[in-house]
Design an enzyme around this catalytic site. Sequence first.
Site: not given
Ligand code: PEP
Ligand code: MG
Length: 583
Positions: A443, A467, A514
């Site tokens: 990320e 991110d 994700c």
């Molecule tokens: C992301 O950064 O895409 C991620 C899934 O983590 P978070 O949204 O919890 O930072």
């Molecule tokens: Mg993240």
Amino acid sequence: MEQTTKQTNVFKGVIASSGIAIGKIFLIEEEEEFAIVPRKIPKQNVKKEVGRFKIAVAGVTEELAIAKKEIIKVFGKEHSLLADAHLLMLEDPLLNRDVIRRINEEGVNAEYALWTVVEKVVQSFEKIDDEYFRERKNDIQEIGKRIMRQLTGPYHRAIAEAGKGSIIVAHSLGPSDTIKLKERNVGAFVTDVGGRTSHIALFAQDLDIPAVVGLKNLTLTANHEDDIIVDGNQGLVILNPDEQTLGNYKREYDSQIAEKHELEKLRDLPAQTSDGHRVALACNVDSPEEVKTVLNSGSEGIGLLRTEFIYLKENKMPSEEQQYEICKKVVHKMLPYSVIIRTLDLGGDKLMQMGFEGFTHESNPFLGLRAIRLCFKYPEIFKAQLRAILRASKEGKVKIMFPMISSVEEFKRAKKYLEEAKSELQNKGLEFHEKIEVGAMIEIPSAALTADLIAREADFLSIGTNDLIQYTFAVDRMNESVAYMYEPMHLAILRLIKRIIDAGHQAGKWVGMCGEMAADTSFTSILVGLGLDEFSIPPIAVPKIKKAIRSITLADAQDLAREVLSNNDREAAVSAIRRNHIT
Ligand code: PEP
Ligand code: MG
């Protein structure tokens, strides 16, 4: 909803979670700015309202008495004068009597009565010639604020009073408020601040409630209990809608419900393209309460368990045992499916209260001591979490994932801590799954560009586009002023994604995603075409993504990916993706 004669107002914000909600406003007053809303208190409740005020004053008295004790202990008796002065002011009839009189005589809420009295007292102090006495107005204001905080409490305490289906209107909402939003079963929420992938927006998606953020100054116009429509599909908020608008939205709401039922029929079908290419479909989970929704969604496990809730719920450091119990429960319930547990991804605020000693204020928390960096600074806290996850791995199918990895060295360092945690458990004779799979979240652009090196060390990669987009474009994902720059449909992002997937596959590892991009049907085809192995998305998005996957062929998806990536013209890429958008 009753027909209203009040002025209709339409606000445009940033879409945080889709869907339509129609209901009454539950306004969270902005404590620091004291946008206090006058509320009429029914006659039979006036006594109770006076009681609320008295309890608040007693609360401040207790607070000050504790503070005074602390001050004497740390600095000596001579420094307790200010606390004494504040305690005296609390007893001042000028404040007390007047507030109670207003509540009784005018039938207004305690917050409003208090603040009008405080303002009156402040004004009278301002007229005094003597500078010393003039400056006492600050003390009155401070006392007023303290009582106000007791009355309104932190946001989550205020939310605890919201009725089922009510629509929360707030300047901003913190992570700990989210737990209350769930408990109260609210219909939707809207906030003045925030961007599309702020954590609060993701939470709304997981809860399957509409949300619009970045509405700038909605809270200044919205009134408690007024009628409101939240259109999470277009990022609109309509205050006091007219009859026609209301009718249109009611129809849209009904068809939204009908479509949901239609999608539910897909639940037990596999996520595979019409030419038989199978992908994994998992869920992102922010709290254990969501496990049931995940199991009902037709997905195959948890691809991202955000463990922050364990820390934020109590606002203090959980013990290894507590963490183990929580993880064990989730892992058990999810059997026969697997759970990817992401280690702590906290940063910025909240940390000092939770035992991160020596943590100092950061002006740029997203670029600071967040996630794995924080864990490296506090290895004991990190290892306690790792031990808890490892122990839970004995109870079901668990994988570990490290967030915010920026280089292969960092990933190796995280794994070293994992090995230490394993030895510590062995020394205590506690069991765990020795060959637990360990993945890296990709990320940060530096990790994306060296994904080949990380992939050799990892068992899997998971692309965190929320991110990745933020850091690639240098655009704060929470800042509505630059939300227009937050663009997944950009060659910079698509090229990075291709690079990560190819790097993973060359090392013989699977690659998931994700980030929110995986839950947007505009990208389903290109992501399948690029070879993404796993989509991890909010439970609510499972049916629509499954439907999208089932309606394409792998061959067409690969053609699309080739066309988009080989074309250096951004407009052409965008139009190719749009042409292939599955609705
Ligand atoms: C992301 O950064 O895409 C991620 C899934 O983590 P978070 O949204 O919890 O930072
Ligand atoms: Mg993240």
